[in-house]
Design a protein around this motif. Structure first.
Motif, PDB file in Angstrom:
ATOM      1  N   HIS A   1       0.851  -1.195   0.000  1.00  0.00           N
ATOM      2  CA  HIS A   1       0.000   0.000   0.000  1.00  0.00           C
ATOM      3  C   HIS A   1       0.888   1.247   0.000  1.00  0.00           C
ATOM      4  CE1 HIS A   1      -3.720  -2.198   0.761  1.00  0.00           C
ATOM      5  NE2 HIS A   1      -3.188  -2.777   1.822  1.00  0.00           N
ATOM      6  N   THR A   2       0.265   2.405  -0.241  1.00  0.00           N
ATOM      7  CA  THR A   2       0.959   3.673  -0.059  1.00  0.00           C
ATOM      8  C   THR A   2       0.038   4.635   0.677  1.00  0.00           C
ATOM      9  OG1 THR A   2       0.239   4.974  -1.987  1.00  0.00           O
ATOM     10  CG2 THR A   2       1.988   3.340  -2.367  1.00  0.00           C
ATOM     11  N   VAL A   3       0.619   5.718   1.164  1.00  0.00           N
ATOM     12  CA  VAL A   3      -0.135   6.830   1.742  1.00  0.00           C
ATOM     13  C   VAL A   3       0.288   8.053   0.946  1.00  0.00           C
ATOM     14  CG1 VAL A   3      -0.599   8.191   3.803  1.00  0.00           C
ATOM     15  CG2 VAL A   3      -0.041   5.760   4.004  1.00  0.00           C
ATOM     16  N   SER A   4      -0.639   8.608   0.161  1.00  0.00           N
ATOM     17  CA  SER A   4      -0.220   9.615  -0.802  1.00  0.00           C
ATOM     18  C   SER A   4      -1.237  10.739  -0.966  1.00  0.00           C
ATOM     19  CB  SER A   4       0.011   8.952  -2.164  1.00  0.00           C
ATOM     20  OG  SER A   4       0.444   9.911  -3.108  1.00  0.00           O
ATOM     21  N   THR A   5      -0.714  11.924  -1.252  1.00  0.00           N
ATOM     22  CA  THR A   5      -1.550  13.037  -1.717  1.00  0.00           C
ATOM     23  C   THR A   5      -0.984  13.554  -3.046  1.00  0.00           C
ATOM     24  OG1 THR A   5      -0.242  14.611  -0.440  1.00  0.00           O
ATOM     25  CG2 THR A   5      -2.247  13.777   0.601  1.00  0.00           C
ATOM     26  N   ARG A   6      -0.180  12.737  -3.696  1.00  0.00           N
ATOM     27  CA  ARG A   6       0.477  13.164  -4.937  1.00  0.00           C
ATOM     28  C   ARG A   6      -0.561  13.250  -6.064  1.00  0.00           C
ATOM     29  NH1 ARG A   6       2.887   9.704  -8.421  1.00  0.00           N
ATOM     30  NH2 ARG A   6       2.706   8.107  -6.830  1.00  0.00           N
ATOM     31  N   PRO A   7      -0.857  14.468  -6.518  1.00  0.00           N
ATOM     32  CA  PRO A   7      -1.951  14.657  -7.476  1.00  0.00           C
ATOM     33  C   PRO A   7      -1.490  14.476  -8.914  1.00  0.00           C
ATOM     34  CG  PRO A   7      -1.133  16.768  -6.765  1.00  0.00           C
ATOM     35  CD  PRO A   7      -0.254  15.727  -6.103  1.00  0.00           C
ATOM     36  N   ASP A   8      -1.182  13.234  -9.300  1.00  0.00           N
ATOM     37  CA  ASP A   8      -0.612  13.024 -10.626  1.00  0.00           C
ATOM     38  C   ASP A   8      -1.652  12.651 -11.690  1.00  0.00           C
ATOM     39  OD1 ASP A   8      -1.127  10.517  -9.683  1.00  0.00           O
ATOM     40  OD2 ASP A   8       0.843   9.686 -10.113  1.00  0.00           O
ATOM     41  N   THR A   9      -2.916  12.609 -11.298  1.00  0.00           N
ATOM     42  CA  THR A   9      -3.975  12.426 -12.303  1.00  0.00           C
ATOM     43  C   THR A   9      -5.123  13.369 -11.937  1.00  0.00           C
ATOM     44  OG1 THR A   9      -5.230  10.749 -11.109  1.00  0.00           O
ATOM     45  CG2 THR A   9      -3.426   9.961 -12.517  1.00  0.00           C
ATOM     46  N   ALA A  10      -6.003  13.614 -12.900  1.00  0.00           N
ATOM     47  CA  ALA A  10      -7.139  14.509 -12.635  1.00  0.00           C
ATOM     48  C   ALA A  10      -8.024  13.945 -11.529  1.00  0.00           C
ATOM     49  CB  ALA A  10      -7.942  14.707 -13.917  1.00  0.00           C
ATOM     50  N   ALA A  11      -8.250  12.631 -11.542  1.00  0.00           N
ATOM     51  CA  ALA A  11      -9.108  12.013 -10.526  1.00  0.00           C
ATOM     52  C   ALA A  11      -8.510  12.185  -9.136  1.00  0.00           C
ATOM     53  CB  ALA A  11      -9.304  10.532 -10.841  1.00  0.00           C
ATOM     54  N   LYS A  12      -7.207  12.023  -9.055  1.00  0.00           N
ATOM     55  CA  LYS A  12      -6.552  12.177  -7.753  1.00  0.00           C
ATOM     56  C   LYS A  12      -6.578  13.637  -7.304  1.00  0.00           C
ATOM     57  CE  LYS A  12      -3.725   8.076  -8.307  1.00  0.00           C
ATOM     58  NZ  LYS A  12      -2.430   7.538  -8.756  1.00  0.00           N
ATOM     59  N   ARG A  13      -6.390  14.561  -8.262  1.00  0.00           N
ATOM     60  CA  ARG A  13      -6.455  15.984  -7.910  1.00  0.00           C
ATOM     61  C   ARG A  13      -7.819  16.326  -7.314  1.00  0.00           C
ATOM     62  NH1 ARG A  13      -3.124  17.010 -12.164  1.00  0.00           N
ATOM     63  NH2 ARG A  13      -4.814  17.128 -13.673  1.00  0.00           N
ATOM     64  N   GLN A  14      -8.860  15.725  -7.850  1.00  0.00           N
ATOM     65  CA  GLN A  14     -10.209  16.019  -7.351  1.00  0.00           C
ATOM     66  C   GLN A  14     -10.460  15.383  -5.986  1.00  0.00           C
ATOM     67  OE1 GLN A  14     -12.772  14.741 -10.535  1.00  0.00           O
ATOM     68  NE2 GLN A  14     -12.616  16.696 -11.608  1.00  0.00           N
ATOM     69  N   THR A  15      -9.744  14.318  -5.701  1.00  0.00           N
ATOM     70  CA  THR A  15      -9.950  13.597  -4.440  1.00  0.00           C
ATOM     71  C   THR A  15      -9.159  14.216  -3.296  1.00  0.00           C
ATOM     72  OG1 THR A  15     -10.378  11.526  -5.587  1.00  0.00           O
ATOM     73  CG2 THR A  15      -9.634  11.362  -3.301  1.00  0.00           C
ATOM     74  N   VAL A  16      -7.942  14.599  -3.603  1.00  0.00           N
ATOM     75  CA  VAL A  16      -7.022  15.033  -2.552  1.00  0.00           C
ATOM     76  C   VAL A  16      -7.468  16.369  -1.949  1.00  0.00           C
ATOM     77  CG1 VAL A  16      -4.698  15.962  -2.177  1.00  0.00           C
ATOM     78  CG2 VAL A  16      -5.008  13.777  -3.355  1.00  0.00           C
ATOM     79  N   ILE A  17      -7.351  16.458  -0.635  1.00  0.00           N
ATOM     80  CA  ILE A  17      -7.548  17.716   0.081  1.00  0.00           C
ATOM     81  C   ILE A  17      -6.304  17.951   0.936  1.00  0.00           C
ATOM     82  CG2 ILE A  17      -8.913  18.952   1.812  1.00  0.00           C
ATOM     83  CD1 ILE A  17     -11.313  17.249   0.998  1.00  0.00           C
ATOM     84  N   LEU A  18      -5.785  19.153   0.873  1.00  0.00           N
ATOM     85  CA  LEU A  18      -4.659  19.543   1.732  1.00  0.00           C
ATOM     86  C   LEU A  18      -4.943  20.934   2.274  1.00  0.00           C
ATOM     87  CD1 LEU A  18      -1.548  18.498  -0.415  1.00  0.00           C
ATOM     88  CD2 LEU A  18      -2.140  17.593   1.839  1.00  0.00           C
ATOM     89  N   PRO A  19      -4.659  21.171   3.560  1.00  0.00           N
ATOM     90  CA  PRO A  19      -4.804  22.531   4.090  1.00  0.00           C
ATOM     91  C   PRO A  19      -3.827  23.471   3.383  1.00  0.00           C
ATOM     92  CG  PRO A  19      -4.430  20.939   5.852  1.00  0.00           C
ATOM     93  CD  PRO A  19      -4.160  20.233   4.573  1.00  0.00           C
ATOM     94  N   ALA A  20      -4.190  24.742   3.303  1.00  0.00           N
ATOM     95  CA  ALA A  20      -3.266  25.727   2.734  1.00  0.00           C
ATOM     96  C   ALA A  20      -1.952  25.693   3.508  1.00  0.00           C
ATOM     97  CB  ALA A  20      -3.894  27.116   2.807  1.00  0.00           C
ATOM     98  N   GLY A  21      -0.870  25.619   2.791  1.00  0.00           N
ATOM     99  CA  GLY A  21       0.443  25.634   3.434  1.00  0.00           C
ATOM    100  C   GLY A  21       0.986  24.265   3.777  1.00  0.00           C
ATOM    101  N   ALA A  22       0.163  23.214   3.615  1.00  0.00           N
ATOM    102  CA  ALA A  22       0.649  21.865   3.900  1.00  0.00           C
ATOM    103  C   ALA A  22       1.256  21.266   2.629  1.00  0.00           C
ATOM    104  CB  ALA A  22      -0.489  20.978   4.393  1.00  0.00           C
ATOM    105  N   ALA A  23       2.369  20.594   2.775  1.00  0.00           N
ATOM    106  CA  ALA A  23       3.036  19.979   1.628  1.00  0.00           C
ATOM    107  C   ALA A  23       2.376  18.646   1.293  1.00  0.00           C
ATOM    108  CB  ALA A  23       4.508  19.758   1.943  1.00  0.00           C
ATOM    109  N   ALA A  24       2.300  18.350  -0.008  1.00  0.00           N
ATOM    110  CA  ALA A  24       1.836  17.026  -0.426  1.00  0.00           C
ATOM    111  C   ALA A  24       2.831  15.971   0.065  1.00  0.00           C
ATOM    112  CB  ALA A  24       1.710  16.968  -1.941  1.00  0.00           C
ATOM    113  N   PHE A  25       2.339  14.753   0.272  1.00  0.00           N
ATOM    114  CA  PHE A  25       3.238  13.679   0.710  1.00  0.00           C
ATOM    115  C   PHE A  25       2.958  12.397  -0.061  1.00  0.00           C
ATOM    116  CE2 PHE A  25      -0.261  14.066   3.813  1.00  0.00           C
ATOM    117  CZ  PHE A  25      -0.866  12.823   3.689  1.00  0.00           C
ATOM    118  N   ASP A  26       3.967  11.553  -0.099  1.00  0.00           N
ATOM    119  CA  ASP A  26       3.844  10.253  -0.770  1.00  0.00           C
ATOM    120  C   ASP A  26       4.816   9.291  -0.110  1.00  0.00           C
ATOM    121  OD1 ASP A  26       3.484   8.112  -2.408  1.00  0.00           O
ATOM    122  OD2 ASP A  26       4.217   9.090  -4.227  1.00  0.00           O
ATOM    123  N   SER A  27       4.275   8.276   0.522  1.00  0.00           N
ATOM    124  CA  SER A  27       5.127   7.349   1.268  1.00  0.00           C
ATOM    125  C   SER A  27       5.991   6.497   0.350  1.00  0.00           C
ATOM    126  CB  SER A  27       4.256   6.424   2.111  1.00  0.00           C
ATOM    127  OG  SER A  27       3.471   5.600   1.256  1.00  0.00           O
ATOM    128  N   GLY A  28       5.570   6.321  -0.908  1.00  0.00           N
ATOM    129  CA  GLY A  28       6.172   5.263  -1.705  1.00  0.00           C
ATOM    130  C   GLY A  28       5.641   3.929  -1.212  1.00  0.00           C
TER     131      GLY A  28
END
Ligand SMILES: [Cu+2]
Length: 133
Positions: A67-94
Motif C-alpha cells: 500500500h501507499t499513503v499519498s496526496t500526490r496529485p498526478d492524475t485529474a481524478a486524484k487531484r479532485q480527491t485530494v484535500i490539503l490545508p493551505a500551506g501543507a506539503a503534499a506527501f507520498d510514502s512510496g
C-alpha cells in the motif's frame, strides 16, 4: 483488576495474517499518537481520524498487499480527491510492503484527504482532520 486502555488502541492487529513485521506489534512507540491500519480489504482503518497539530500518525500495513499513503496529485481524478490545508506539503510514502509502517507528522491544521496509489481505483481513501494544538 484494572482494564488496560492500551489494548484498545490496536484491536485489529491480532486479525492480521502476515507472519511478521513491525505492523503486527501490539506496542505503540513513544511519539506515535495515532495508528491507521492498511487492511487486506483495501481500506484505511479508521478511514476518518481526528488528531491535533503536531501529532504523528503511524500507518501500519497489516495486509499482504503493498500500500501507499499519498496526496500526490498526478492524475485529474486524484487531484479532485485530494484535500490539503493551505500551506501543507503534499506527501507520498512510496510503497509500504506487507508488514511495513510509515509515519507522518501533521503540523498544519486542517483537513487532509489521501489515498493509496495502487488501490485508488478501489476507493482506498482516508481523511485526517488536524485540530489546532
Ligand atoms: Cu492499498
Amino acid at each position: 483488576m484494572m482494564k488496560i486502555p492500551m489494548i484498545l488502541l490496536a484491536p485489529l492487529a491480532v486479525a492480521a495474517c502476515v507472519a511478521s513485521g513491525p505492523a503486527l506489534n501490539d506496542t505503540v512507540d513513544p511519539g506515535v499518537d495515532a495508528i491507521v491500519q492498511m487492511t487486506p480489504s483495501l481500506t484505511f482503518a479508521p478511514s476518518d481520524l481526528r488528531i491535533a497539530a503536531g501529532d504523528t500518525v503511524e500507518f501500519r500495513n497489516i495486509s499482504g498487499f503493498t500500500h501507499t499513503v499519498s496526496t500526490r496529485p498526478d492524475t485529474a481524478a486524484k487531484r479532485q480527491t485530494v484535500i490539503l490545508p493551505a500551506g501543507a506539503a503534499a506527501f507520498d510514502s512510496g510503497p509500504i510492503p506487507s508488514g511495513g509502517i510509515h509515519r507522518i507528522t501533521f503540523d498544519v491544521p486542517g483537513t487532509y484527504r489521501y489515498f493509496c496509489d495502487p488501490h485508488f481505483g478501489s476507493g482506498m481513501i482516508g481523511t485526517i482532520v488536524v485540530a489546532p494544538s
